[in-house]
Scaffold this motif. Sequence first.
Motif, PDB file in Angstrom:
ATOM      1  N   GLY A 168       0.807  -1.220   0.000  1.00 35.18           N
ATOM      2  CA  GLY A 168       0.000   0.000   0.000  1.00 35.18           C
ATOM      3  C   GLY A 168       0.832   1.259   0.000  1.00 35.18           C
ATOM      4  O   GLY A 168       0.501   2.246   0.644  1.00 35.18           O
ATOM      5  N   TRP A 169       1.917   1.260  -0.766  1.00 36.18           N
ATOM      6  CA  TRP A 169       2.874   2.366  -0.653  1.00 36.18           C
ATOM      7  C   TRP A 169       2.367   3.653  -1.270  1.00 36.18           C
ATOM      8  O   TRP A 169       2.967   4.703  -1.090  1.00 36.18           O
ATOM      9  N   LEU A 170       1.243   3.599  -2.009  1.00 34.45           N
ATOM     10  CA  LEU A 170       0.714   4.842  -2.574  1.00 34.45           C
ATOM     11  C   LEU A 170      -0.410   5.416  -1.722  1.00 34.45           C
ATOM     12  O   LEU A 170      -1.072   6.362  -2.138  1.00 34.45           O
ATOM     13  N   GLN A 171      -0.606   4.839  -0.535  1.00 28.97           N
ATOM     14  CA  GLN A 171      -1.723   5.237   0.320  1.00 28.97           C
ATOM     15  C   GLN A 171      -1.727   6.743   0.591  1.00 28.97           C
ATOM     16  O   GLN A 171      -2.752   7.400   0.471  1.00 28.97           O
ATOM     17  N   THR A 172      -0.553   7.298   0.937  1.00 32.62           N
ATOM     18  CA  THR A 172      -0.496   8.712   1.287  1.00 32.62           C
ATOM     19  C   THR A 172      -0.851   9.595   0.113  1.00 32.62           C
ATOM     20  O   THR A 172      -1.508  10.618   0.264  1.00 32.62           O
ATOM     21  N   LEU A 173      -0.414   9.173  -1.076  1.00 33.18           N
ATOM     22  CA  LEU A 173      -0.713   9.958  -2.266  1.00 33.18           C
ATOM     23  C   LEU A 173      -2.222   9.994  -2.498  1.00 33.18           C
ATOM     24  O   LEU A 173      -2.796  11.049  -2.799  1.00 33.18           O
ATOM     25  N   ALA A 174      -2.858   8.835  -2.313  1.00 30.88           N
ATOM     26  CA  ALA A 174      -4.315   8.781  -2.453  1.00 30.88           C
ATOM     27  C   ALA A 174      -4.970   9.704  -1.433  1.00 30.88           C
ATOM     28  O   ALA A 174      -5.913  10.445  -1.746  1.00 30.88           O
ATOM     29  N   ASP A 175      -4.442   9.664  -0.202  1.00 28.21           N
ATOM     30  CA  ASP A 175      -4.966  10.558   0.836  1.00 28.21           C
ATOM     31  C   ASP A 175      -4.798  12.006   0.432  1.00 28.21           C
ATOM     32  O   ASP A 175      -5.699  12.827   0.615  1.00 28.21           O
ATOM     33  N   GLY A 176      -3.634  12.314  -0.128  1.00 33.09           N
ATOM     34  CA  GLY A 176      -3.355  13.690  -0.529  1.00 33.09           C
ATOM     35  C   GLY A 176      -4.348  14.161  -1.569  1.00 33.09           C
ATOM     36  O   GLY A 176      -4.899  15.262  -1.469  1.00 33.09           O
ATOM     37  N   VAL A 177      -4.608  13.322  -2.560  1.00 31.31           N
ATOM     38  CA  VAL A 177      -5.567  13.684  -3.608  1.00 31.31           C
ATOM     39  C   VAL A 177      -6.941  13.916  -2.992  1.00 31.31           C
ATOM     40  O   VAL A 177      -7.632  14.895  -3.301  1.00 31.31           O
ATOM     41  N   LYS A 178      -7.298  13.044  -2.050  1.00 29.17           N
ATOM     42  CA  LYS A 178      -8.583  13.205  -1.380  1.00 29.17           C
ATOM     43  C   LYS A 178      -8.635  14.541  -0.628  1.00 29.17           C
ATOM     44  O   LYS A 178      -9.628  15.273  -0.707  1.00 29.17           O
ATOM     45  N   LEU A 179      -7.553  14.867   0.062  1.00 30.53           N
ATOM     46  CA  LEU A 179      -7.543  16.089   0.878  1.00 30.53           C
ATOM     47  C   LEU A 179      -7.645  17.342   0.018  1.00 30.53           C
ATOM     48  O   LEU A 179      -8.268  18.320   0.411  1.00 30.53           O
ATOM     49  N   ILE A 180      -6.997  17.305  -1.156  1.00 29.63           N
ATOM     50  CA  ILE A 180      -7.057  18.482  -2.031  1.00 29.63           C
ATOM     51  C   ILE A 180      -8.484  18.694  -2.519  1.00 29.63           C
ATOM     52  O   ILE A 180      -8.956  19.820  -2.664  1.00 29.63           O
ATOM     53  N   GLN A 181      -9.200  17.583  -2.751  1.00 29.76           N
ATOM     54  CA  GLN A 181     -10.567  17.699  -3.267  1.00 29.76           C
ATOM     55  C   GLN A 181     -11.544  18.202  -2.225  1.00 29.76           C
ATOM     56  O   GLN A 181     -12.591  18.737  -2.568  1.00 29.76           O
ATOM     57  N   LYS A 182     -11.220  18.014  -0.943  1.00 29.32           N
ATOM     58  CA  LYS A 182     -12.168  18.376   0.113  1.00 29.32           C
ATOM     59  C   LYS A 182     -12.462  19.872   0.135  1.00 29.32           C
ATOM     60  O   LYS A 182     -11.616  20.682  -0.249  1.00 29.32           O
ATOM     61  N   GLU A 183     -13.633  20.219   0.661  1.00 31.98           N
ATOM     62  CA  GLU A 183     -14.004  21.625   0.748  1.00 31.98           C
ATOM     63  C   GLU A 183     -13.170  22.309   1.824  1.00 31.98           C
ATOM     64  O   GLU A 183     -12.913  21.736   2.883  1.00 31.98           O
ATOM     65  N   ASP A 184     -12.738  23.531   1.534  1.00 30.54           N
ATOM     66  CA  ASP A 184     -11.927  24.293   2.478  1.00 30.54           C
ATOM     67  C   ASP A 184     -12.873  25.071   3.387  1.00 30.54           C
ATOM     68  O   ASP A 184     -13.268  26.183   3.082  1.00 30.54           O
ATOM     69  N   LEU A 185     -13.223  24.458   4.514  1.00 29.70           N
ATOM     70  CA  LEU A 185     -14.228  25.048   5.402  1.00 29.70           C
ATOM     71  C   LEU A 185     -13.618  26.103   6.308  1.00 29.70           C
ATOM     72  O   LEU A 185     -12.459  26.008   6.691  1.00 29.70           O
ATOM     73  N   CYS A 186     -14.452  27.092   6.640  1.00 27.35           N
ATOM     74  CA  CYS A 186     -14.056  28.063   7.661  1.00 27.35           C
ATOM     75  C   CYS A 186     -15.279  28.303   8.543  1.00 27.35           C
ATOM     76  O   CYS A 186     -16.324  28.729   8.042  1.00 27.35           O
ATOM     77  N   PRO A 187     -15.178  28.014   9.848  1.00 24.68           N
ATOM     78  CA  PRO A 187     -16.358  28.118  10.700  1.00 24.68           C
ATOM     79  C   PRO A 187     -16.877  29.552  10.792  1.00 24.68           C
ATOM     80  O   PRO A 187     -16.131  30.511  10.589  1.00 24.68           O
ATOM     81  N   GLU A 188     -18.156  29.661  11.135  1.00 29.03           N
ATOM     82  CA  GLU A 188     -18.812  30.966  11.240  1.00 29.03           C
ATOM     83  C   GLU A 188     -18.128  31.831  12.303  1.00 29.03           C
ATOM     84  O   GLU A 188     -17.882  33.012  12.100  1.00 29.03           O
ATOM     85  N   ALA A 189     -17.784  31.201  13.449  1.00 27.12           N
ATOM     86  CA  ALA A 189     -17.260  31.971  14.578  1.00 27.12           C
ATOM     87  C   ALA A 189     -15.769  32.252  14.461  1.00 27.12           C
ATOM     88  O   ALA A 189     -15.183  32.873  15.338  1.00 27.12           O
ATOM     89  N   ALA A 190     -15.160  31.786  13.384  1.00 29.24           N
ATOM     90  CA  ALA A 190     -13.703  31.890  13.293  1.00 29.24           C
ATOM     91  C   ALA A 190     -13.260  33.298  12.913  1.00 29.24           C
ATOM     92  O   ALA A 190     -14.006  34.049  12.307  1.00 29.24           O
ATOM     93  N   ASP A 191     -12.037  33.615  13.319  1.00 31.41           N
ATOM     94  CA  ASP A 191     -11.364  34.817  12.834  1.00 31.41           C
ATOM     95  C   ASP A 191     -10.756  34.427  11.487  1.00 31.41           C
ATOM     96  O   ASP A 191      -9.714  33.781  11.413  1.00 31.41           O
ATOM     97  N   ARG A 192     -11.452  34.807  10.408  1.00 30.33           N
ATOM     98  CA  ARG A 192     -11.157  34.205   9.109  1.00 30.33           C
ATOM     99  C   ARG A 192      -9.701  34.358   8.690  1.00 30.33           C
ATOM    100  O   ARG A 192      -9.066  33.416   8.234  1.00 30.33           O
ATOM    101  N   MET A 193      -9.164  35.580   8.846  1.00 34.61           N
ATOM    102  CA  MET A 193      -7.816  35.814   8.351  1.00 34.61           C
ATOM    103  C   MET A 193      -6.810  34.935   9.087  1.00 34.61           C
ATOM    104  O   MET A 193      -6.009  34.231   8.460  1.00 34.61           O
TER     105      MET A 193
END
Lengths: 214, 442
Positions: B71-96
């Motif tokens: 399973g040596w490509l596992q991290t790469l698969a994870d990386g691709v998954k992470l890039i696709q994920k939505e970049d969330l920012c919570p309502e209460a957060a200090d956005r900057m």
Amino acid sequence: MSWLSAPIDAVAWVFQGGAVYVFALMAVACAVAVVVSQNVVRMAFWLILSLAATAGLFFSLNADFVGAAQLLIYVGGTLVLLIFGVMLTASGPFLQIRSRPGEMVLGGVVGLLLLGVLLSSAISVDWGNRGPRSAGTTVGVGFNDPASGNTTRELGMKFLGANPKDLGSNRSTLSPGFLLPFEIVSVHLLVVLIGAAYLARTKRRRDVSAPPAT
Amino acid sequence: MSTVLAAASIAELLAQYIDSTWAYALTALIHAALVLGFFGVAPLVYIWLERKVAGRIQDRLGPTRVGGKFGWLQTLADGVKLIQKEDLCPEAADRMLFRVSPYLVFVASFAAFLVLPWADGWIAQDLDIGIFFILAIMSLEVMGVIFAGYSSGSKWSLFGGMREAAQVVSYEIPMAICALVPVTALGTLSMAEISRMQSGSILNWMVLHDPFCFIAFFVYFTVATASVKRAPFDLAEAESELVAGFHTEYSGIRWSYFFMAEYASMFAVSGIATALFLGGWNSGIGLEQAILDPLRARGGAGFLIANVIAASIFISKGCLLVFVQMWVRWTLPRLRIDQVMTTCLKYLLPISCFLFLGITVWPLAIHRFTGRTTLLDSVNVMGSELGAPKANQAFRPELVPVQKESAARPAATEPAAAVERKVEDEQAGQAPAAAQEGQVQS
């Protein structure tokens, strides 16, 4: 490949001493942001960037030791400020800091006075050939090539009382150096630390009348 | 900028074909890309390794499917998954601040790689104060963590951030003192010089130099594990108490920046341990004297091959220590926050102070009783093949000794060479100040 020449020239300029101006601009811009922002934690953030840019300024002038000390002491010291900021402002009345007009005027006057002192001292120095190091030009005192340790070794020698400028000349005495003042200050700091720990420790209240707990 | 990773050689090579300004710029880019590439690839490998190690220790298999064997490509698969994920920012957060803090962690972690000594001549910035710089810059990583904790607008994150602050402020002290122990024995802060001093036999490695350095290695490794917030000191994350601590609210690529920085920092602290205690790029079996040094002396490709071998020795040692960190993580339970503080302030700090005191007295004691400067009689004395220290060649202060009588001064008619020789003789004989300087530089 003429379209490449502009970015390459920019990189070359940065390496040939332009980094100084980049860092200087960054330090000033972030310092302005500290003044303008109203949230304490954001202020701490901009302060960190400003101080880090100052460290970068030192590094680009080959003052490694001063730069690293700047990172460790000033930027690291801001950490404590930051923690207090977070603890005080996670909620409550200090979340936004607004200064009154009187405070702004007072602060502005103090700032201008400081600027005047700094400018007058900067102008009064004869800089000569001590400007930013650039390729191909001869450099003055205070700049050694990296192989001879930049400015670090001179600092260390000076610390022990040997002035590099005096080396090679006949001198009957060595200056005392900064070792003794340094040691005195560090012992002083240690005393302050112990005192702070003593004052801040949890005080166990001893109730004389109550029976001892079993 | 000739110090960039032996930029001089490659820049000269390129300068034969293109304009020298371009050559320097290209060389700088190549070397920056090399360091950045290692910084990016190492976490990729380590995250895979972590899963395998965790799996094996828990009697599982770990990843087996992605990329065929192991399973040596596992991290790469994870990386691709992470890039696709939505970049969330919570309502209460200090956005900057919320958006910026992963980069702060990332940059601080990367800057530590600037002074790691990969091989002789392969070091991005051979600073005289390398170890001081690396300790200063690594302590900045905590800033990003606190900002992340604060700006998330979440109780869990804030708890995680404040725990991290308390932990780092305390663990920084024993870490610096432990790093000082071998530095005191060697008398230099430069990472390259420290590594060079340990060449030759394995007995020259600082970990076997004396009992204080031996203990200091283990104390340093414990403290370093804590400083990169790895279990059993991962109070800032503490999945069982704080959901995910300071990065609870993060998702996608920003979340992965924290992890890239964490795994890269694991290698950075292991690299420091390798350079300080485990002989840096030296093999410890005399490979340098037999093969690498003659190869390096031939220049050109020989230099390159010798340094690739040396760098792989350094990286292997670093990876071994990273493996031990993972092993420890999956073996020991997490400490409580008060236990973490007690471990540091009541045990590790006094121990490191004692070690520091010990190493200052050690050379005097050992020389008094054995007449040698090291405990074990090594094949070649530490630093013997170093010749004159690099410092002296480049910057030799000529302090003329104090002369009481003017008659002792050489007459003006003497030839200049004779005068110089005389002065040197006098320097060797007396002048405590000159001796003092020698100590500073060596």
